[in-house]
Design an enzyme around this catalytic site. Structure first.
Site, PDB file in Angstrom:
ATOM      1  N   HIS A 135       3.001  -4.070   0.419  1.00  0.00           N
ATOM      2  CA  HIS A 135       3.985  -5.086   0.077  1.00  0.00           C
ATOM      3  C   HIS A 135       5.020  -4.504  -0.887  1.00  0.00           C
ATOM      4  CE1 HIS A 135       1.081  -7.974   1.768  1.00  0.00           C
ATOM      5  NE2 HIS A 135       2.125  -8.761   1.913  1.00  0.00           N
ATOM      6  N   LYS A 139       5.400  -8.159  -5.494  1.00  0.00           N
ATOM      7  CA  LYS A 139       4.209  -8.919  -5.096  1.00  0.00           C
ATOM      8  C   LYS A 139       3.250  -8.989  -6.278  1.00  0.00           C
ATOM      9  CE  LYS A 139       1.275 -10.716  -2.043  1.00  0.00           C
ATOM     10  NZ  LYS A 139       1.464 -12.076  -1.527  1.00  0.00           N
TER      11      LYS A 139
END
Length: 238
Positions: A135, A139
């Site tokens: 990610h 995140k």
């Protein structure tokens, strides 16, 4: 449909754009700076709320929606330990609640593929299985909520794995989840079964946030006027 957006970061803005393009009206936008201004009276004017905030604030935001009699779609992850309490409150308030670790239609189909593959691999002890998720650096939780959902599906079928850890592990009973944070990656999840003879790999790669945002709007459209606790499996009839 009148929408209250609780959480106006990158995901909230993407949801705003898609909802507006579909002809819906966003009547309330709550960002981190205005979180304390979220009131029942404001929420009560909406047909549905969409909540994408932080693990620290999600529970209280959902409760405010119940109090305002507004169904709420929640995509915040990292607070799943409070979901049982939220489900009880949803029943108490006769509310509508839909939570998903990922609203992408593709990811929810990927969940079904993961479960089917795990069922097939359960009787094949020569294969070890591990997971990698990537990610963007903003995140907040690791592993991702999507990765945890995939892991729980695996543990439910492949009983030689009894727990997961967010690290590489040599323990045969442990499912390793390797989390990487690399910009500008919106989300990649890979599950690999490996043996001395071959590997089997399934991967879902998101190209942008639009799939997540579009799925959240679809979920909000579906939830409007309903009471109870639901998931994307209900929305997609999976």
């Amino acid at each position: 449909m009148k929408i209250a957006l609780i959480g106006y970061g990158k995901m909230g803005k993407a949801i705003d754009a898609i909802a507006t393009a579909k002809g819906h009206e966003v009547i309330l936008r709550i960002d981190a700076d205005s979180q304390h201004l979220l009131e029942k009276e404001q929420l009560g004017q909406a047909d549905v709320a969409i909540e994408f905030t932080t693990p620290e604030t999600a529970y209280h935001n959902v409760l405010k929606c119940f109090e305002a009699k507004v169904p709420v779609v929640c995509g915040t992850t990292g607070w799943l330990e409070k979901l049982p309490a939220v489900k009880e409150l949803c029943s108490k308030y006769q509310g509508g609640f839909l939570h998903a670790t990922n609203f992408s239609i593709g990811v929810n189909i990927f969940f079904e593929v993961n479960k089917k593959l795990a069922d097939l691999m359960a009787a094949q002890p020569q294969y070890n299985v591990w997971m990698e998720e990537i990610h963007h650096t903003q995140k907040k939780d690791a592993p991702s909520g999507t990765a945890i959902t995939l892991a729980e599906q695996l543990l439910g079928a492949v009983t030689r794995k009894t727990n997961w850890v967010n690290a590489s592990s040599e323990q045969p009973e442990t499912l390793s989840i390797i989390s990487k944070r690399i910009d500008p990656a919106p989300g990649t999840h890979t599950i690999t079964y490996t043996s001395a003879i071959d590997d089997i790999t399934i991967t879902h790669t998101a190209h942008s946030r639009e799939g997540f945002a579009a799925g959240a709007v679809t979920a909000a459209e579906w939830l409007t006027g309903r009471q109870g606790v639901f998931s994307m499996r209900d929305v997609l009839n999976l």
